[in-house]
Design a protein around this motif. Sequence first.
Motif, PDB file in Angstrom:
ATOM      1  N   LEU A  31      43.170  25.529  61.430  1.00  0.00           N
ATOM      2  CA  LEU A  31      44.614  25.577  60.974  1.00  0.00           C
ATOM      3  C   LEU A  31      45.840  24.516  60.742  1.00  0.00           C
ATOM      4  O   LEU A  31      46.504  24.450  60.624  1.00  0.00           O
ATOM      5  N   GLU A  32      44.862  23.638  59.736  1.00  0.00           N
ATOM      6  CA  GLU A  32      46.178  22.416  58.913  1.00  0.00           C
ATOM      7  C   GLU A  32      46.267  24.184  57.956  1.00  0.00           C
ATOM      8  O   GLU A  32      47.715  24.384  57.566  1.00  0.00           O
ATOM      9  N   ALA A  33      45.487  25.041  57.772  1.00  0.00           N
ATOM     10  CA  ALA A  33      46.420  26.576  56.132  1.00  0.00           C
ATOM     11  C   ALA A  33      47.448  26.843  57.026  1.00  0.00           C
ATOM     12  O   ALA A  33      48.330  27.161  56.734  1.00  0.00           O
ATOM     13  N   ALA A  34      46.746  26.936  58.660  1.00  0.00           N
ATOM     14  CA  ALA A  34      47.938  27.450  59.639  1.00  0.00           C
ATOM     15  C   ALA A  34      49.262  27.054  59.231  1.00  0.00           C
ATOM     16  O   ALA A  34      50.493  27.244  59.326  1.00  0.00           O
ATOM     17  N   PHE A  35      49.029  25.673  59.944  1.00  0.00           N
ATOM     18  CA  PHE A  35      50.904  24.721  59.045  1.00  0.00           C
ATOM     19  C   PHE A  35      50.800  24.169  58.401  1.00  0.00           C
ATOM     20  O   PHE A  35      52.093  24.666  57.789  1.00  0.00           O
ATOM     21  N   LEU A  36      50.227  24.591  56.831  1.00  0.00           N
ATOM     22  CA  LEU A  36      50.413  24.474  55.411  1.00  0.00           C
ATOM     23  C   LEU A  36      51.022  26.271  55.166  1.00  0.00           C
ATOM     24  O   LEU A  36      52.317  25.758  54.771  1.00  0.00           O
ATOM     25  N   PHE A  37      51.665  26.842  55.561  1.00  0.00           N
ATOM     26  CA  PHE A  37      51.978  28.368  55.489  1.00  0.00           C
ATOM     27  C   PHE A  37      53.255  27.992  54.968  1.00  0.00           C
ATOM     28  O   PHE A  37      54.611  28.003  54.672  1.00  0.00           O
ATOM     29  N   PRO A  38      54.060  28.081  56.947  1.00  0.00           N
ATOM     30  CA  PRO A  38      55.250  28.123  57.150  1.00  0.00           C
ATOM     31  C   PRO A  38      55.905  26.520  56.768  1.00  0.00           C
ATOM     32  O   PRO A  38      57.112  26.725  56.188  1.00  0.00           O
ATOM     33  N   TRP A  39      55.770  24.960  56.064  1.00  0.00           N
ATOM     34  CA  TRP A  39      55.588  24.032  55.877  1.00  0.00           C
ATOM     35  C   TRP A  39      55.958  24.144  54.250  1.00  0.00           C
ATOM     36  O   TRP A  39      56.918  24.317  53.869  1.00  0.00           O
ATOM     37  N   ALA A  40      55.113  24.911  53.762  1.00  0.00           N
ATOM     38  CA  ALA A  40      55.783  25.533  52.106  1.00  0.00           C
ATOM     39  C   ALA A  40      56.941  25.963  51.857  1.00  0.00           C
ATOM     40  O   ALA A  40      57.496  26.360  50.603  1.00  0.00           O
ATOM     41  N   VAL A  41      57.442  27.669  52.950  1.00  0.00           N
ATOM     42  CA  VAL A  41      58.237  28.109  53.046  1.00  0.00           C
ATOM     43  C   VAL A  41      59.199  27.349  53.270  1.00  0.00           C
ATOM     44  O   VAL A  41      60.386  27.490  52.830  1.00  0.00           O
ATOM     45  N   SER A  42      59.545  26.832  54.470  1.00  0.00           N
ATOM     46  CA  SER A  42      61.117  26.064  54.783  1.00  0.00           C
ATOM     47  C   SER A  42      61.098  24.309  53.802  1.00  0.00           C
ATOM     48  O   SER A  42      61.690  23.639  54.311  1.00  0.00           O
ATOM     49  N   LEU A  43      60.579  24.291  53.093  1.00  0.00           N
ATOM     50  CA  LEU A  43      59.953  23.004  52.366  1.00  0.00           C
ATOM     51  C   LEU A  43      61.717  22.976  51.434  1.00  0.00           C
ATOM     52  O   LEU A  43      61.924  21.599  51.169  1.00  0.00           O
ATOM     53  N   GLY A  44      62.106  23.719  50.751  1.00  0.00           N
ATOM     54  CA  GLY A  44      63.505  23.657  50.560  1.00  0.00           C
ATOM     55  C   GLY A  44      65.486  23.238  51.341  1.00  0.00           C
ATOM     56  O   GLY A  44      65.345  22.147  51.254  1.00  0.00           O
ATOM     57  N   GLU A  45      64.149  23.592  52.708  1.00  0.00           N
ATOM     58  CA  GLU A  45      65.335  23.016  53.770  1.00  0.00           C
ATOM     59  C   GLU A  45      64.854  21.637  54.848  1.00  0.00           C
ATOM     60  O   GLU A  45      65.694  21.431  55.041  1.00  0.00           O
ATOM     61  N   ILE A  46      63.893  21.033  54.595  1.00  0.00           N
ATOM     62  CA  ILE A  46      63.772  20.561  55.657  1.00  0.00           C
ATOM     63  C   ILE A  46      63.375  18.737  54.545  1.00  0.00           C
ATOM     64  O   ILE A  46      63.238  17.963  55.188  1.00  0.00           O
ATOM     65  N   GLY A  47      63.703  19.434  53.169  1.00  0.00           N
ATOM     66  CA  GLY A  47      63.336  17.801  52.313  1.00  0.00           C
ATOM     67  C   GLY A  47      62.951  17.413  52.263  1.00  0.00           C
ATOM     68  O   GLY A  47      61.343  17.048  52.559  1.00  0.00           O
ATOM     69  N   TRP A  48      62.492  15.940  52.168  1.00  0.00           N
ATOM     70  CA  TRP A  48      61.123  14.827  52.118  1.00  0.00           C
ATOM     71  C   TRP A  48      60.897  14.336  52.685  1.00  0.00           C
ATOM     72  O   TRP A  48      60.054  13.893  52.908  1.00  0.00           O
ATOM     73  N   VAL A  49      61.548  14.358  54.157  1.00  0.00           N
ATOM     74  CA  VAL A  49      61.231  14.515  55.608  1.00  0.00           C
ATOM     75  C   VAL A  49      60.042  14.793  55.822  1.00  0.00           C
ATOM     76  O   VAL A  49      58.688  14.437  55.688  1.00  0.00           O
ATOM     77  N   GLY A  50      60.749  16.417  55.575  1.00  0.00           N
ATOM     78  CA  GLY A  50      59.040  17.433  55.818  1.00  0.00           C
ATOM     79  C   GLY A  50      57.964  17.133  55.006  1.00  0.00           C
ATOM     80  O   GLY A  50      57.354  16.834  54.985  1.00  0.00           O
ATOM     81  N   TRP A  51      58.128  16.629  53.975  1.00  0.00           N
ATOM     82  CA  TRP A  51      57.531  16.278  53.096  1.00  0.00           C
ATOM     83  C   TRP A  51      56.794  15.220  52.808  1.00  0.00           C
ATOM     84  O   TRP A  51      55.033  15.520  52.956  1.00  0.00           O
ATOM     85  N   ALA A  52      57.353  13.924  53.396  1.00  0.00           N
ATOM     86  CA  ALA A  52      56.324  13.170  53.849  1.00  0.00           C
ATOM     87  C   ALA A  52      56.124  13.104  54.848  1.00  0.00           C
ATOM     88  O   ALA A  52      54.097  12.634  55.146  1.00  0.00           O
TER      89      ALA A  52
END
Length: 125
Positions: free
Chosen positions: A79-100
Amino acid sequence: MATVAAGYLPILLFLGVALVLSAVFVFLPMVVARMTGAHQPHPDKLSEYECGFPAFEDSRGQFDVRFYLVAILFIIFDLEAAFLFPWAVSLGEIGWVGWAAMMVFLAELIIGYIYVWKKGALEWE
């Protein structure tokens, strides 16, 4: 009084159709099997077909609890890997808050992994 009963008519019809269809889907295959002879046991029908040799012990034997622990750990990290893929795709849109937020999530998983490792749940004897 008749209008109240009429309000329940669609529900009763639905229940009746559901009961009839479920009975047909349960009992019709049994009747067809009896009529076609598919119910008659034969040594070839009862032989092992998955692995090719008889089972060593009873198929209802108990598994060690460590098997379930490893399975749960696999699901968690899958499940961790399943959460990492959408996070990596949308990282440019969610910014530093999403990264943190993802770093906090990964830190929690790493702490849990270290805890499980120290407890010896990953050791297989």
